[in-house]
Design a protein around this motif. Structure first.
Motif, PDB file in Angstrom:
ATOM      1  N   ILE B  46       0.848  -1.201   0.000  1.00 32.22           N
ATOM      2  CA  ILE B  46       0.000   0.000   0.000  1.00 32.22           C
ATOM      3  C   ILE B  46       0.881   1.247   0.000  1.00 32.22           C
ATOM      4  CG2 ILE B  46      -1.849   1.216   1.194  1.00 32.22           C
ATOM      5  CD1 ILE B  46      -2.490  -1.419   2.657  1.00 32.22           C
ATOM      6  N   TYR B  47       1.714   1.378   1.009  1.00 33.80           N
ATOM      7  CA  TYR B  47       2.636   2.502   1.149  1.00 33.80           C
ATOM      8  C   TYR B  47       3.917   1.988   1.790  1.00 33.80           C
ATOM      9  CZ  TYR B  47      -0.307   6.617   0.124  1.00 33.80           C
ATOM     10  OH  TYR B  47      -1.061   7.589  -0.490  1.00 33.80           O
ATOM     11  N   TYR B  48       4.990   2.763   1.611  1.00 36.56           N
ATOM     12  CA  TYR B  48       6.210   2.436   2.310  1.00 36.56           C
ATOM     13  C   TYR B  48       6.944   3.730   2.675  1.00 36.56           C
ATOM     14  CZ  TYR B  48       8.904   3.200  -2.026  1.00 36.56           C
ATOM     15  OH  TYR B  48       9.486   3.737  -3.158  1.00 36.56           O
ATOM     16  N   SER B  49       7.929   3.572   3.557  1.00 39.61           N
ATOM     17  CA  SER B  49       8.686   4.734   4.023  1.00 39.61           C
ATOM     18  C   SER B  49      10.159   4.334   4.164  1.00 39.61           C
ATOM     19  CB  SER B  49       8.131   5.208   5.369  1.00 39.61           C
ATOM     20  OG  SER B  49       9.000   6.148   5.966  1.00 39.61           O
ATOM     21  N   VAL B  50      11.029   5.189   3.696  1.00 41.13           N
ATOM     22  CA  VAL B  50      12.465   4.900   3.784  1.00 41.13           C
ATOM     23  C   VAL B  50      13.109   5.602   4.984  1.00 41.13           C
ATOM     24  CG1 VAL B  50      12.597   4.526   1.301  1.00 41.13           C
ATOM     25  CG2 VAL B  50      13.183   6.769   2.259  1.00 41.13           C
ATOM     26  N   GLY B  53       9.748  11.131   7.937  1.00 44.91           N
ATOM     27  CA  GLY B  53       9.431  12.250   7.069  1.00 44.91           C
ATOM     28  C   GLY B  53       9.302  11.917   5.600  1.00 44.91           C
ATOM     29  N   ILE B  54       9.544  10.663   5.227  1.00 46.40           N
ATOM     30  CA  ILE B  54       9.526  10.272   3.814  1.00 46.40           C
ATOM     31  C   ILE B  54       8.577   9.089   3.621  1.00 46.40           C
ATOM     32  CG2 ILE B  54      10.896   9.532   1.828  1.00 46.40           C
ATOM     33  CD1 ILE B  54      13.377  10.535   3.404  1.00 46.40           C
ATOM     34  N   THR B  55       7.583   9.287   2.763  1.00 48.75           N
ATOM     35  CA  THR B  55       6.674   8.184   2.435  1.00 48.75           C
ATOM     36  C   THR B  55       6.465   8.140   0.933  1.00 48.75           C
ATOM     37  OG1 THR B  55       4.678   9.540   2.670  1.00 48.75           O
ATOM     38  CG2 THR B  55       5.472   8.395   4.645  1.00 48.75           C
ATOM     39  N   ASP B  56       6.050   6.980   0.431  1.00 50.20           N
ATOM     40  CA  ASP B  56       5.807   6.840  -1.004  1.00 50.20           C
ATOM     41  C   ASP B  56       4.764   5.765  -1.236  1.00 50.20           C
ATOM     42  OD1 ASP B  56       8.125   6.973  -3.834  1.00 50.20           O
ATOM     43  OD2 ASP B  56       5.980   7.373  -3.686  1.00 50.20           O
ATOM     44  N   LYS B  57       4.073   5.882  -2.384  1.00 50.03           N
ATOM     45  CA  LYS B  57       2.993   4.973  -2.714  1.00 50.03           C
ATOM     46  C   LYS B  57       3.535   3.635  -3.185  1.00 50.03           C
ATOM     47  CE  LYS B  57      -0.107   8.701  -4.116  1.00 50.03           C
ATOM     48  NZ  LYS B  57      -0.879   9.304  -5.226  1.00 50.03           N
ATOM     49  N   GLY B  58       2.741   2.602  -2.861  1.00 43.90           N
ATOM     50  CA  GLY B  58       3.004   1.284  -3.373  1.00 43.90           C
ATOM     51  C   GLY B  58       2.067   0.957  -4.513  1.00 43.90           C
ATOM     52  N   GLU B  72      10.031   5.101  14.772  1.00 43.37           N
ATOM     53  CA  GLU B  72       9.346   3.948  15.363  1.00 43.37           C
ATOM     54  C   GLU B  72       7.948   3.715  14.802  1.00 43.37           C
ATOM     55  OE1 GLU B  72      12.528   5.431  17.731  1.00 43.37           O
ATOM     56  OE2 GLU B  72      10.662   6.476  17.213  1.00 43.37           O
ATOM     57  N   ASP B  73       7.238   4.775  14.436  1.00 44.33           N
ATOM     58  CA  ASP B  73       5.812   4.645  14.143  1.00 44.33           C
ATOM     59  C   ASP B  73       5.477   4.911  12.681  1.00 44.33           C
ATOM     60  OD1 ASP B  73       5.594   6.280  17.232  1.00 44.33           O
ATOM     61  OD2 ASP B  73       5.008   4.188  16.901  1.00 44.33           O
ATOM     62  N   PHE B  74       4.557   4.127  12.161  1.00 45.82           N
ATOM     63  CA  PHE B  74       4.131   4.272  10.760  1.00 45.82           C
ATOM     64  C   PHE B  74       2.632   3.966  10.689  1.00 45.82           C
ATOM     65  CE2 PHE B  74       4.552   4.987   6.490  1.00 45.82           C
ATOM     66  CZ  PHE B  74       4.543   3.884   5.633  1.00 45.82           C
TER      67      PHE B  74
END
Lengths: 113, 109
Positions: B46-50, B53-58, B72-74
């Protein structure tokens, strides 16, 4: 995008026999291929993985083979035990592109005592 | 280490309601992922984060939002729940190998 096909969808084996699950992938750029085991009500656990620079990898009763030319990879479980009963997923990803996994549809393995 | 912790484990929502699925990890991993698993199917990203402050679509981001204010949190947010979002949601952390939580089973009626 990447497409991963997994076969068979169900597999029933007698305890002590071998189980083989096969996956094909579509994107030739994929270079990382993990296998996960999912037990009921739990998250998936990595059981083995292989990278595209290796043709085969073994860990005790579990082995994975990779054919880059044909774009397929297989999981082999030898001397199956009842605790091997679970759903197994193959996946593929491009390591340099965030390691976003594309999963196969899963194989439900039942090991009969 | 608790690993990857997801809450709640189960939830039933009405169509149009909103909710946040929580995911936290204590392994200081930069990469985190959200997947959904429909019955008899593989997981879809669905989504991921590297990193914070950084997220991107899956592959299947429509109808969802994420944020990553800390390592720690997503959390994953559903703004207007639809029956098509009935699924089991899995959070994972780490680049390789990915470590999965036990999932949140969500039903939308």
């Amino acid at each position: 995008g990447e497409n991963v096909e997994q076969h068979p969808s169900t597999l029933s084996v007698q305890e002590g026999d071998s189980a083989v699950i096969k996956c094909t992938y579509s994107d030739s750029a994929s270079n990382y291929f993990p296998w996960y085991k999912q037990e009921l009500g739990k998250g998936s656990q990595l059981i083995i993985d292989i990278r595209s620079n290796v043709g085969e990898k073994k860990d005790q009763r579990i082995a994975v083979t990779l054919n880059k030319t044909a774009k397929h990879f297989s999981l082999h479980i030898t001397e199956t035990q009842p605790e091997d009963s679970a759903v197994y997923f193959c996946a593929a990803s491009i390591e340099a592109a965030g390691n976003k996994l594309t999963f196969g549809g899963g194989t439900r393995v039942l090991v009969k005592p | 280490n608790a690993g990857v912790t997801q809450t709640p484990k189960f939830r039933i929502l009405k169509i149009g309601q909103s909710m946040t699925l929580q995911c936290t990890q204590d392994m200081n991993h930069n990469y985190m992922y959200w997947y959904r698993q429909d019955p008899g199917m593989g997981l879809k990203l669905i989504y991921y984060s590297v990193g914070a402050g950084i997220t991107d679509k899956g592959e299947v981001p429509n109808g969802y939002n994420v944020s990553r204010s800390t390592t720690e949190d997503f959390p994953l947010r559903l703004e207007l729940a639809a029956p098509s979002q009935t699924s089991v949601y899995f959070c994972a952390s780490n680049y390789q190998p990915q470590h999965f939580g036990d999932g949140t089973r969500l039903s939308i009626l």
